[in-house]
Design a protein around this motif. Structure first.
Motif, mmCIF file in Angstrom:
data_model
loop_
_atom_site.group_PDB
_atom_site.id
_atom_site.type_symbol
_atom_site.label_atom_id
_atom_site.label_comp_id
_atom_site.label_asym_id
_atom_site.label_seq_id
_atom_site.Cartn_x
_atom_site.Cartn_y
_atom_site.Cartn_z
ATOM 1 N N GLY A 226 52.894 60.054 42.478
ATOM 2 C CA GLY A 226 51.468 60.340 42.334
ATOM 3 C C GLY A 226 50.798 59.583 41.199
ATOM 4 O O GLY A 226 49.649 59.871 40.855
ATOM 5 N N GLU A 227 51.501 58.615 40.615
ATOM 6 C CA GLU A 227 50.898 57.794 39.559
ATOM 7 C C GLU A 227 49.893 56.839 40.201
ATOM 8 O O GLU A 227 49.966 56.526 41.388
ATOM 9 N N PHE A 228 48.965 56.337 39.400
ATOM 10 C CA PHE A 228 47.940 55.416 39.876
ATOM 11 C C PHE A 228 48.584 54.044 40.103
ATOM 12 O O PHE A 228 49.234 53.501 39.213
ATOM 13 N N VAL A 229 48.413 53.488 41.297
ATOM 14 C CA VAL A 229 48.969 52.186 41.656
ATOM 15 C C VAL A 229 47.814 51.256 42.006
ATOM 16 O O VAL A 229 47.036 51.541 42.911
ATOM 17 N N VAL A 230 47.722 50.162 41.257
ATOM 18 C CA VAL A 230 46.647 49.202 41.438
ATOM 19 C C VAL A 230 47.228 47.891 41.942
ATOM 20 O O VAL A 230 48.163 47.354 41.342
ATOM 21 N N TYR A 231 46.674 47.397 43.026
ATOM 22 C CA TYR A 231 47.004 46.061 43.515
ATOM 23 C C TYR A 231 45.882 45.156 43.025
ATOM 24 O O TYR A 231 44.747 45.258 43.505
ATOM 25 N N ALA A 232 46.172 44.305 42.056
ATOM 26 C CA ALA A 232 45.180 43.389 41.488
ATOM 27 C C ALA A 232 45.472 42.005 42.062
ATOM 28 O O ALA A 232 46.422 41.333 41.657
ATOM 29 N N ILE A 233 44.655 41.586 43.019
ATOM 30 C CA ILE A 233 44.979 40.422 43.832
ATOM 31 C C ILE A 233 43.904 39.339 43.711
ATOM 32 O O ILE A 233 42.717 39.579 43.933
ATOM 33 N N ASP A 234 44.383 38.151 43.383
ATOM 34 C CA ASP A 234 43.558 36.959 43.290
ATOM 35 C C ASP A 234 42.774 36.753 44.584
ATOM 36 O O ASP A 234 43.333 36.882 45.677
ATOM 37 N N LYS A 235 41.490 36.446 44.438
ATOM 38 C CA LYS A 235 40.669 36.121 45.606
ATOM 39 C C LYS A 235 39.772 34.940 45.260
ATOM 40 O O LYS A 235 38.985 35.002 44.314
ATOM 41 N N HIS A 236 39.931 33.880 46.027
ATOM 42 C CA HIS A 236 39.126 32.686 45.797
ATOM 43 C C HIS A 236 38.378 32.303 47.063
ATOM 44 O O HIS A 236 38.796 32.632 48.167
ATOM 45 N N GLU A 237 37.296 31.606 46.860
ATOM 46 C CA GLU A 237 36.496 31.044 47.955
ATOM 47 C C GLU A 237 36.666 29.528 47.889
ATOM 48 O O GLU A 237 36.502 28.935 46.821
ATOM 49 N N GLU A 238 37.003 28.925 49.017
ATOM 50 C CA GLU A 238 37.224 27.478 49.029
ATOM 51 C C GLU A 238 35.994 26.708 48.575
ATOM 52 O O GLU A 238 36.093 25.651 47.964
ATOM 53 N N SER A 239 34.818 27.254 48.835
ATOM 54 C CA SER A 239 33.567 26.580 48.475
ATOM 55 C C SER A 239 33.183 26.745 47.003
ATOM 56 O O SER A 239 32.212 26.142 46.548
ATOM 57 N N ASP A 240 33.949 27.537 46.257
ATOM 58 C CA ASP A 240 33.613 27.801 44.844
ATOM 59 C C ASP A 240 34.106 26.661 43.960
ATOM 60 O O ASP A 240 35.118 26.768 43.279
ATOM 61 N N THR A 241 33.379 25.566 43.980
ATOM 62 C CA THR A 241 33.788 24.381 43.218
ATOM 63 C C THR A 241 33.592 24.555 41.707
ATOM 64 O O THR A 241 34.082 23.745 40.932
ATOM 65 N N TYR A 242 32.908 25.607 41.294
ATOM 66 C CA TYR A 242 32.683 25.838 39.875
ATOM 67 C C TYR A 242 33.831 26.585 39.205
ATOM 68 O O TYR A 242 33.923 26.611 37.990
ATOM 69 N N HIS A 243 34.675 27.218 40.004
ATOM 70 C CA HIS A 243 35.771 27.990 39.426
ATOM 71 C C HIS A 243 36.778 27.033 38.793
ATOM 72 O O HIS A 243 37.254 26.101 39.442
ATOM 73 N N ARG B 17 45.253 54.509 51.832
ATOM 74 C CA ARG B 17 44.226 55.554 51.868
ATOM 75 C C ARG B 17 44.528 56.704 50.909
ATOM 76 O O ARG B 17 43.739 57.637 50.802
ATOM 77 N N GLN B 18 45.653 56.631 50.237
ATOM 78 C CA GLN B 18 45.988 57.670 49.259
ATOM 79 C C GLN B 18 45.065 57.544 48.048
ATOM 80 O O GLN B 18 44.691 56.443 47.645
ATOM 81 N N GLU B 19 44.746 58.685 47.474
ATOM 82 C CA GLU B 19 43.841 58.721 46.326
ATOM 83 C C GLU B 19 44.373 57.929 45.124
ATOM 84 O O GLU B 19 43.589 57.419 44.325
ATOM 85 N N ASN B 20 45.693 57.811 45.000
ATOM 86 C CA ASN B 20 46.282 57.148 43.832
ATOM 87 C C ASN B 20 46.552 55.654 44.059
ATOM 88 O O ASN B 20 47.164 55.004 43.216
ATOM 89 N N VAL B 21 46.082 55.086 45.175
ATOM 90 C CA VAL B 21 46.291 53.665 45.469
ATOM 91 C C VAL B 21 44.930 52.968 45.466
ATOM 92 O O VAL B 21 43.987 53.436 46.101
ATOM 93 N N TYR B 22 44.855 51.843 44.748
ATOM 94 C CA TYR B 22 43.569 51.160 44.569
ATOM 95 C C TYR B 22 43.771 49.649 44.626
ATOM 96 O O TYR B 22 44.701 49.115 44.034
ATOM 97 N N TRP B 23 42.901 48.956 45.316
ATOM 98 C CA TRP B 23 42.947 47.494 45.459
ATOM 99 C C TRP B 23 41.800 46.886 44.674
ATOM 100 O O TRP B 23 40.652 47.321 44.804
ATOM 101 N N ILE B 24 42.101 45.864 43.873
ATOM 102 C CA ILE B 24 41.075 45.129 43.139
ATOM 103 C C ILE B 24 41.167 43.658 43.518
ATOM 104 O O ILE B 24 42.230 43.052 43.406
ATOM 105 N N ASP B 25 40.071 43.080 43.955
ATOM 106 C CA ASP B 25 39.978 41.636 44.109
ATOM 107 C C ASP B 25 39.637 41.083 42.736
ATOM 108 O O ASP B 25 38.653 41.518 42.123
ATOM 109 N N LYS B 26 40.440 40.144 42.262
ATOM 110 C CA LYS B 26 40.158 39.547 40.956
ATOM 111 C C LYS B 26 39.899 38.057 41.104
ATOM 112 O O LYS B 26 40.429 37.412 41.997
ATOM 113 N N ARG B 27 39.086 37.542 40.238
ATOM 114 C CA ARG B 27 38.686 36.137 40.282
ATOM 115 C C ARG B 27 39.314 35.331 39.157
ATOM 116 O O ARG B 27 39.344 34.117 39.191
#
Length: 183
Positions: free
Chosen positions: A44-61, A93-103
């Motif tokens: 029941g601990e908090f589990v965070v999936y922190a996952i890289d997300k990029h856009e191919e068109s983002d030439t400024y990144h 869908r569990q309350e203790n599971v969370y997904w973060i898109d990170k840049r």
């Protein structure tokens, strides 16, 4: 209270044909990372999936100049690697599971991670995933600066750079006061 932050354990970072793969080093931590994720989720601990997300068109990144395109939105490269994808699908869908898109490298940079942890009273974070000396390291530095206690299970982190991996493990302990545990 504790949380597990699973960082970038995706097809592009781990699979043999991934766009920016850690290869065998990343594949070798699969079972330990999956077991640690199951342990935290089932307790029941908090589990965070922190996952890289990029856009191919983002030439400024800035990463677009440093690395080949990876973890692009709407591609299978962003799928979690191996059995972790199926486990996430079962538990997302569990309350203790969370997904973060990170840049950015750090899971804290430009996300609501700190708020999510604090509202749950979390003071200790366990970091798993790849790359030890890039995204895991930058997340650890931010966690330290925000006052979290840090634990890194050695069997649950990897990099495509063995020298950087070893250096980062020492940095976690000697500079950030983190606990590097296990083999």
């Amino acid at each position: 209270m504790k949380a597990l932050i699973s960082i970038d354990y995706t097809h592009d970072f781990v699979a043999t044909d991934g766009k920016l793969t850690t290869g065998v080093a990343g594949q070798n931590i699969h079972d330990a990372l999956l077991a640690k994720t199951r342990e935290f989720t089932e307790q029941g601990e908090f589990v965070v999936y922190a996952i890289d997300k990029h856009e191919e068109s983002d030439t400024y990144h800035p990463e677009m100049k440093l690395f080949p395109p990876h973890n692009l939105a709407e591609t299978t490269g962003r799928n979690l690697y191996g059995e972790l994808q199926g486990y996430y699908e079962q538990t997302k869908r569990q309350e203790n599971v969370y997904w973060i898109d990170k840049r950015h490298y750090s899971a804290f940079s430009g996300t609501d991670l700190d708020i999510r942890l604090r509202e749950r009273g979390i003071t200790e974070v366990t970091l798993v995933g790849v790359c030890t000396d890039i995204c895991v390291l930058h997340t650890a530095v931010d966690a330290y600066n925000l006052g979290y206690t840090i634990t890194i299970p050695k069997s649950c982190v990897a990099s495509f750079d063995e020298i950087g991996h070893t250096w980062a493990l020492g940095h976690f302990e000697n500079v950030l006061g983190g606990k590097v545990v296990g083999k």
